[in-house]
Scaffold this motif. Sequence first.
Motif, short mmCIF file in Angstrom:
data_model
loop_
_atom_site.label_atom_id
_atom_site.label_comp_id
_atom_site.label_asym_id
_atom_site.label_seq_id
_atom_site.Cartn_x
_atom_site.Cartn_y
_atom_site.Cartn_z
N LYS A 360 -29.54 2.25 6.40
CA LYS A 360 -30.73 1.56 5.92
C LYS A 360 -31.68 2.53 5.24
N GLU A 361 -31.82 3.75 5.83
CA GLU A 361 -32.73 4.75 5.24
C GLU A 361 -32.20 5.22 3.89
N MET A 363 -30.44 3.42 1.80
CA MET A 363 -30.63 2.34 0.84
C MET A 363 -32.08 2.26 0.39
N MET A 364 -33.00 2.50 1.37
CA MET A 364 -34.41 2.37 1.04
C MET A 364 -34.93 3.58 0.30
N ASN A 365 -34.51 4.75 0.63
CA ASN A 365 -35.04 5.98 0.05
C ASN A 365 -34.21 6.51 -1.10
N ASN A 367 -33.23 5.05 -4.10
CA ASN A 367 -33.76 4.72 -5.41
C ASN A 367 -35.01 5.51 -5.72
N LYS A 368 -35.85 5.72 -4.74
CA LYS A 368 -37.08 6.48 -4.96
C LYS A 368 -36.78 7.89 -5.40
#
Length: 403
Positions: A360-361, A363-365, A367-368
């Motif tokens: 999850k981390e 996937m969330m981080n 793109n940034k």
Amino acid sequence: MTVTAEFFTFLTFTAIIMAHHCKAGAIESPLFVSRAALPPPTGLSFEWVDAFTVNVSWKKPSGLQDGDVWYKYRLEHTKSDVCVKSRNFSETLFTGEAGSGNWTYFVWTVEHCHSLDERTKVSIFIQIPKARAEMKDIKCIITRTSEMNCSWIPGNPLNTPLKLSYRICGLIKPLRECHQPYVGAGRNGCYLTADGVKNDICVSSETHTGLSTFQIAPMIDPPELSIGEEGDELKLSWVHPTFGESCSWIYRVCYKKCNQSEKCDNHLTKGEPVVMPYDKSCRYEFSSSVKTDHYCKTVFSERGKVVSYGTNEPADKTLTVVAIVLPVILSICIFLSCYCFRRHSSIICPVIPDPSAIFKEMMMNGNKELKTKAGSLYTPVPEPIESCKVNVVTDNIAVPLIS
């Protein structure tokens, strides 16, 4: 008419049998007493024949002739009655046996010695001739067959000198004085020429103000103890006294083993050694006393000196060391292990993240991070600039130009 005669005969026969039975029971019953009480003894008196013997006498009862009746007497607080025909009796009394310094005797008249009728009982109060002479811890030791060494602790120094006399009990003979008197360390004494084994010896100790009488309890010196070793056993032996060859001796042996509490045992022997188990790693301390058995006259000794045998060997300390050192070492090791584990727990046991959290981390981080890298501009690295120092010259000296 026949029935009446038979009934009358039955009643007569029954009455005769009951009368005979009652008469026999009255004669045989120990509780039977005479119908009329006999006259009691009168005029009771006593006289000390010597220091040990008292004679009690009384007058003839009124209306009776000597020989017609018997007399009984008994010492107070005892249950044994003595029956006599004469109007007197003699008894041996010792001051040590008188609780309050006196005795009370009961005397009464009876028809025969089997009678239990005590209705005529009268009493007489007998006092000792003098106050008691104070003596403590009296010991009479047999030194030879016909001689004894008697010693005592004076109860009151003011009562000295003390006169000691003696004779064979039961014989009314003049008293003999002891010889070779002596004064020792805290004890006084003298010697008696008498066979204390074969005879009972009565002793009188008299001062100016007091009198004490007693019967000698013969003693012997403690026999010397010999100890021998045979295998895993100890053999204890003694040299028997020169008298009482036909008697068995009871030896009381008390001993300590390896500084443990004292134990005592009785051993009956006629001369053979006493055998007991032996622990060779222990030191034994023995003391013993002796007395005759109940088939011979009582002769006894005090406890003798302590006799030691063996040594206390040091115990094997291997097990003690193992039992003490190993737990200490094990405790230290456990303590160090716990300490190291706690300090380096992050290395030994790292925290494993949850895989779903990692995904999850990401996937969330993810793109940034990509956007940041794509939109950033190139920034050149600044070059180092060297400083130039110009020195000012005041004289008219040609200075080359520095390009």
